[in-house]
Design an enzyme around this catalytic site. Structure first.
Site: not given
Length: 330
Positions: A155, A182, A274
């Site tokens: 991310s 992401h 995540d």
């Protein structure tokens, strides 16, 4: 959430300022029109989130992001009216957390008073759900085995680390590499092109129905959750709809648990948690699981969350990860 805005266009700055002041739960920390002023402001009053334009009177937004992340790091979201070219990916490589395209529906002169701000509203709502993690000690490292599949989740700050890892390879990998980053759907194609030019690897979008092949590097397409189906082919699904991460690293890792062993999973820099739960499941399934060393992360939330769950078999900085991966193509 305290928001700062950096934009060299007076009309765009006014539109973004009005948006922040009117949005429930947001507070305007300060505004700036140049990269130098933004750095000074960050040193004096670091915001919880910085909205950064890519075109500034004293240089590019990517250059400003590089200076800020070196001297006064804070979460940065790039705001752009175009998803074309390399500028958004250069900004992500310099440390920006994400980018949001404020795209106008039709041709003609931009009317800043009608700026389409709904994508930004959704992005900020997502970040407000994600923010807030804490550090913990790393578990000891253990031995690893050469993989049949390499899965990477990333991310905030991820593009720069991914480019470094792929760039260290002497040639194509002898196994498929699947990257879940992401990123909004409109930036996925551009990131494929940027990674290809930066690393010389064969990077493509992970398209539904495709069976990942050795030597291929596949990037999640954005807009939905990338998973592997029972036949090992790529698929996309919208559930879980309420997941603040899209595409979700956890969803991909969980779908990959039944893949033939040995296999590796890397969880890189990023905000939130995540990938931690999925990495733990992969470790239980016999995968070699690797988390980026938190001190080397732009934001340490995701790998630290994995370390907290004892999901990471190895904890390595990017240099050691690159050295390990380079041996696969030596």
């Amino acid at each position: 959430m305290r928001i700062a805005i950096v934009n060299g266009n007076p009309q765009a700055l006014a539109a973004l300022q009005a948006f922040v002041l009117a949005e429930p739960g947001l507070k305007l920390a300060w505004t700036a029109t140049t990269g130098a002023a933004a750095l000074t402001q960050c040193l004096q009053q670091r915001p919880e989130l910085l909205l950064m334009d890519l075109l500034l009177p004293d240089g590019t937004g990517a250059d400003a992001i590089h200076r800020i992340m070196a001297e006064a790091p804070c979460p940065i979201v790039v705001t752009t009216t175009s998803a074309q070219g390399n500028a958004p990916y250069e900004a992500l490589a310099r440390g920006a957390m994400d980018a949001v395209a404020l795209l106008y529906p039709g041709p003609g002169e931009i009317q800043w008073s009608a700026m389409p701000l709904e994508p930004l509203r959704r992005k900020l709502a997502q970040f407000r759900r994600i923010l807030g993690t804490a550090p913990a000690p790393a578990p000891p490292a253990t031995a690893i085995r050469s993989p049949r599949l390499l899965a990477i989740g990333a991310s905030t700050g991820g593009p720069a680390v991914i480019a470094r890892l792929l760039g260290a390879l002497a040639g194509p990998l002898p196994m498929p590499c699947v990257i879940v980053q992401h990123i909004d759907a409109e930036f996925a194609d551009g990131m494929v092109r940027w990674l290809t030019s930066e690393t010389k690897q064969s990077v493509t979008l992970a398209l539904a129905g495709v069976l990942p092949e050795p030597g291929g590097v596949y990037l999640s397409g954005g807009g939905g959750h990338l998973v592997l189906d029972k036949a090992g082919r790529f698929a996309y699904r919208q559930e879980p709809l309420k997941c603040p991460y899209r595409p979700s690293i956890d969803e991909f890792f969980l779908s990959a648990c039944s893949q033939p062993l040995p296999a590796w999973a890397l969880l890189l820099t990023g905000m939130g948690r995540d990938g931690a739960r999925g990495l733990a499941k992969l470790r239980s399934a016999g995968w070699t699981t690797i988390a980026q060393e938190p001190a080397s992360c732009a934001v340490a939330g995701m790998p630290q969350a994995a370390i907290d769950l004892a999901a990471a078999e190895l904890v390595l900085d990017p240099a050691r990860m690159a050295s390990m991966l380079s041996q696969l193509t030596a």
